[in-house]
Motif scaffolding. Sequence first.
Motif, PDB file in Angstrom:
ATOM      1  N   TRP A 229       0.810  -1.136  -0.226  1.00 39.65           N
ATOM      2  CA  TRP A 229       0.092  -0.054  -0.027  1.00 39.65           C
ATOM      3  C   TRP A 229       0.903   1.118   0.075  1.00 39.65           C
ATOM      4  O   TRP A 229       1.705   1.565   0.931  1.00 39.65           O
ATOM      5  CB  TRP A 229      -0.827  -0.203   1.220  1.00 39.65           C
ATOM      6  N   PRO A 230       0.776   1.987  -1.142  1.00 42.52           N
ATOM      7  CA  PRO A 230       1.655   3.192  -1.425  1.00 42.52           C
ATOM      8  C   PRO A 230       1.233   4.445  -0.418  1.00 42.52           C
ATOM      9  O   PRO A 230       0.118   4.418  -0.141  1.00 42.52           O
ATOM     10  CB  PRO A 230       1.731   3.342  -2.482  1.00 42.52           C
ATOM     11  N   VAL A 231       2.106   5.378  -0.196  1.00 48.81           N
ATOM     12  CA  VAL A 231       2.054   6.484   0.356  1.00 48.81           C
ATOM     13  C   VAL A 231       0.881   7.324  -0.153  1.00 48.81           C
ATOM     14  O   VAL A 231      -0.027   8.087   0.446  1.00 48.81           O
ATOM     15  CB  VAL A 231       3.313   7.498   0.515  1.00 48.81           C
TER      16      VAL A 231
ATOM     17  N   LEU B  66       6.123   4.696  -2.678  1.00 47.20           N
ATOM     18  CA  LEU B  66       6.825   3.842  -1.465  1.00 47.20           C
ATOM     19  C   LEU B  66       5.963   3.169  -0.552  1.00 47.20           C
ATOM     20  O   LEU B  66       4.711   3.848  -0.171  1.00 47.20           O
ATOM     21  CB  LEU B  66       7.848   4.553  -0.733  1.00 47.20           C
ATOM     22  N   SER B  67       6.168   2.083  -0.073  1.00 39.60           N
ATOM     23  CA  SER B  67       5.214   1.309   0.923  1.00 39.60           C
ATOM     24  C   SER B  67       5.249   2.350   1.995  1.00 39.60           C
ATOM     25  O   SER B  67       6.135   2.740   2.579  1.00 39.60           O
ATOM     26  CB  SER B  67       5.796  -0.041   1.265  1.00 39.60           C
ATOM     27  N   ALA B  68       3.909   2.565   2.486  1.00 46.18           N
ATOM     28  CA  ALA B  68       3.723   3.399   3.466  1.00 46.18           C
ATOM     29  C   ALA B  68       4.015   2.931   4.813  1.00 46.18           C
ATOM     30  O   ALA B  68       4.822   3.589   5.599  1.00 46.18           O
ATOM     31  CB  ALA B  68       2.152   3.853   3.562  1.00 46.18           C
ATOM     32  N   VAL B  69       3.732   1.369   5.103  1.00 38.44           N
ATOM     33  CA  VAL B  69       4.402   0.759   6.250  1.00 38.44           C
ATOM     34  C   VAL B  69       5.871   0.770   6.033  1.00 38.44           C
ATOM     35  O   VAL B  69       6.504   1.239   7.095  1.00 38.44           O
ATOM     36  CB  VAL B  69       3.975  -0.723   6.198  1.00 38.44           C
ATOM     37  N   GLY B  70       6.577   0.581   5.065  1.00 39.98           N
ATOM     38  CA  GLY B  70       7.837   0.784   4.877  1.00 39.98           C
ATOM     39  C   GLY B  70       8.505   2.096   5.348  1.00 39.98           C
ATOM     40  O   GLY B  70       9.348   2.233   5.494  1.00 39.98           O
ATOM     41  N   TYR B  71       7.749   3.066   4.862  1.00 39.02           N
ATOM     42  CA  TYR B  71       8.326   4.335   4.639  1.00 39.02           C
ATOM     43  C   TYR B  71       8.198   4.815   6.207  1.00 39.02           C
ATOM     44  O   TYR B  71       9.488   5.312   6.830  1.00 39.02           O
ATOM     45  CB  TYR B  71       7.463   5.356   4.117  1.00 39.02           C
ATOM     46  N   PHE B  72       7.122   4.692   6.869  1.00 40.63           N
ATOM     47  CA  PHE B  72       7.100   5.053   8.300  1.00 40.63           C
ATOM     48  C   PHE B  72       8.160   4.126   9.144  1.00 40.63           C
ATOM     49  O   PHE B  72       8.710   4.711  10.075  1.00 40.63           O
ATOM     50  CB  PHE B  72       5.605   4.798   8.918  1.00 40.63           C
ATOM     51  N   PHE B  73       8.267   2.844   8.864  1.00 42.59           N
ATOM     52  CA  PHE B  73       9.157   2.085   9.548  1.00 42.59           C
ATOM     53  C   PHE B  73      10.711   2.761   9.494  1.00 42.59           C
ATOM     54  O   PHE B  73      11.335   3.139  10.322  1.00 42.59           O
ATOM     55  CB  PHE B  73       9.161   0.718   8.954  1.00 42.59           C
TER      56      PHE B  73
ATOM     57  N   ILE C 239      10.945  -7.090   7.364  1.00 43.07           N
ATOM     58  CA  ILE C 239       9.618  -6.957   7.625  1.00 43.07           C
ATOM     59  C   ILE C 239       8.325  -7.230   7.048  1.00 43.07           C
ATOM     60  O   ILE C 239       8.737  -7.294   5.715  1.00 43.07           O
ATOM     61  CB  ILE C 239       9.257  -5.192   7.922  1.00 43.07           C
ATOM     62  N   TRP C 240       7.333  -7.508   7.330  1.00 43.89           N
ATOM     63  CA  TRP C 240       6.538  -8.591   6.725  1.00 43.89           C
ATOM     64  C   TRP C 240       4.813  -8.285   6.959  1.00 43.89           C
ATOM     65  O   TRP C 240       4.667  -8.116   8.293  1.00 43.89           O
ATOM     66  CB  TRP C 240       6.849  -9.966   6.973  1.00 43.89           C
ATOM     67  N   TYR C 241       4.023  -8.311   6.149  1.00 43.68           N
ATOM     68  CA  TYR C 241       2.745  -7.841   6.331  1.00 43.68           C
ATOM     69  C   TYR C 241       1.778  -8.718   5.434  1.00 43.68           C
ATOM     70  O   TYR C 241       1.768  -8.398   4.079  1.00 43.68           O
ATOM     71  CB  TYR C 241       2.334  -6.580   6.101  1.00 43.68           C
TER      72      TYR C 241
ATOM     73  N   ASN D  47      -4.416   3.760   8.496  1.00 45.62           N
ATOM     74  CA  ASN D  47      -3.503   4.061   9.495  1.00 45.62           C
ATOM     75  C   ASN D  47      -2.179   3.162   9.356  1.00 45.62           C
ATOM     76  O   ASN D  47      -2.018   2.191  10.203  1.00 45.62           O
ATOM     77  CB  ASN D  47      -3.895   3.998  10.903  1.00 45.62           C
ATOM     78  N   LYS D  48      -1.414   3.611   8.399  1.00 46.05           N
ATOM     79  CA  LYS D  48       0.057   2.849   8.238  1.00 46.05           C
ATOM     80  C   LYS D  48       1.205   3.307   9.073  1.00 46.05           C
ATOM     81  O   LYS D  48       2.004   2.952   9.291  1.00 46.05           O
ATOM     82  CB  LYS D  48       0.419   2.942   6.755  1.00 46.05           C
TER      83      LYS D  48
END
Length: 502
Positions: free
Chosen positions: A116-118, A168-175, A298-300, A396-397
């Motif tokens: 899921w992208p930003v 960019l992956s939203a989860v990946g970005y915030f991580f 990291i994995w979802y 809410n990523k």
Amino acid sequence: MFRPLLLTALFMSLSLQTFAQNLTMPKIFNDHMVLQRNTDVRLWGNASPETSVLIKLGKQEFNTISNSDGYWEVFITPQKAGGPHTLTITAGNKIEFKDVYFGDVWLAGGQSNMEWPVSLLNNPKEVESKADYPNIRFFKVKHSSQGKPADDCAGQWDQVGPQTVSKLSAVGYFFSRELHSKLNVPIGLINSTWSGSAAESWVRRDVLDADPAYSDIIERHNADLKKFKSFKNIVSAYKQFETEYVQWAKADKQAKKEGKPRSDAPAIPTCQPPNFLPAGLYNGMITPLQKFAIKGVIWYQGESNAFDVVDGSDGVHRAIQYGKLFPELIECWRKDWGLGEFPFYYVQIAPFGDVYKPKAAALIRQAQFETLRKVENTGMAVTMDIGNVKDIHPRNKHDVGKRLSLWALAKSYGQDIVYSGPLYRDMKIEKNKIILSFDHVGGGLIARDSALNFFFIAGKNKQFYPAKAEIKGGQVIVFNKKVKRPVAVRFAFSNDVIPNFY
């Protein structure tokens, strides 16, 4: 008489010279890349057979000779975090990579909630305007499902900025942002994800072949191969369907607008899609990366393993199967990377009401929780309180990425922080009550906004009743007057509840 000989000699000289310039490297290597700090880093590629290969990193030099097939590899000795560096490889011709940094490289894997992208967040413009992190770099692996292990995968490294972060992956970005801000080192994120993908597509084929527990997966796939003749034909059938569907949707929209007759949508192929095919994504999107040094994963993923599948198993069976498959996926990746038990931090799937069979999503969450106990150096970000029961893609990523980063900061970087909410440890029975103990109680257990909810208790007949649950110290006492001799407790064991236990 001598001219033909001279021309032949000249032709041979040019041919040999051209062949000697055939230096290539996988696409994971390019400008702006991040290489893993503080460990030996492998570089590899192809050149002419038995050719000298020279690698220069600043004033450091590394040498090797390609083998008889032209393959070569070199290990760069451990480097401290920082840059920019220029990396030059010479073997006949020369390849030069600029703006190279050493830092920590994490791989983000899974399905749509990780992909899921930003740009699809609720507030993308706000996030994009503040995304000025040139020392966070990301590599998006192009979707590829393959019947055999691939040597390379498509993609390129980009720096995080207002113009690039949207994809960019939203989860990946915030991580990555959390790690970068807390550690002050460059972060590289390899995004290898495919929306809707199933776990069986992310493991090596022999893992599935070796265990009768996965026989239904293999039997389905073999039936598809019989109908479509080859793995490649299955992938092609879906690509053709997707193309035809886009064309149909456009024409259908126009026909509806003009009040004209509308045609039926093209038929979905009667086989599993490319992102479900056994080992397909492992072959196409993981194998090509496994010589590249990483810090961890990291994995979802998990939602697709709670669904029914075409001509196959129902979601409950697949969710139970996931309890065995997910730990084996982690071990498979670690074994093939050869970097030891690297960190593998994952997201427990969020509550959602539709699509799943009753309890299927709950069984996936249970499998994910049990994996935390079975497999060393893992961590689980709980999302029960930040999901959306009406949307399988909760927006809410930010908190998802942050919760994953807390596990990493604590377990991989040694920071003394609270990194998880309460996780069940054990239970004891006292008369008609069950007393539950937990790890990660932080400053104390609380019920937010109301009394504890979604606790159930059962006796030997396994009939669960809604229970009253009370916090006492660091424990929870659970009981129901109807259950005189309790043996078991369930908590939030449903597809779509949002509990208040913190």
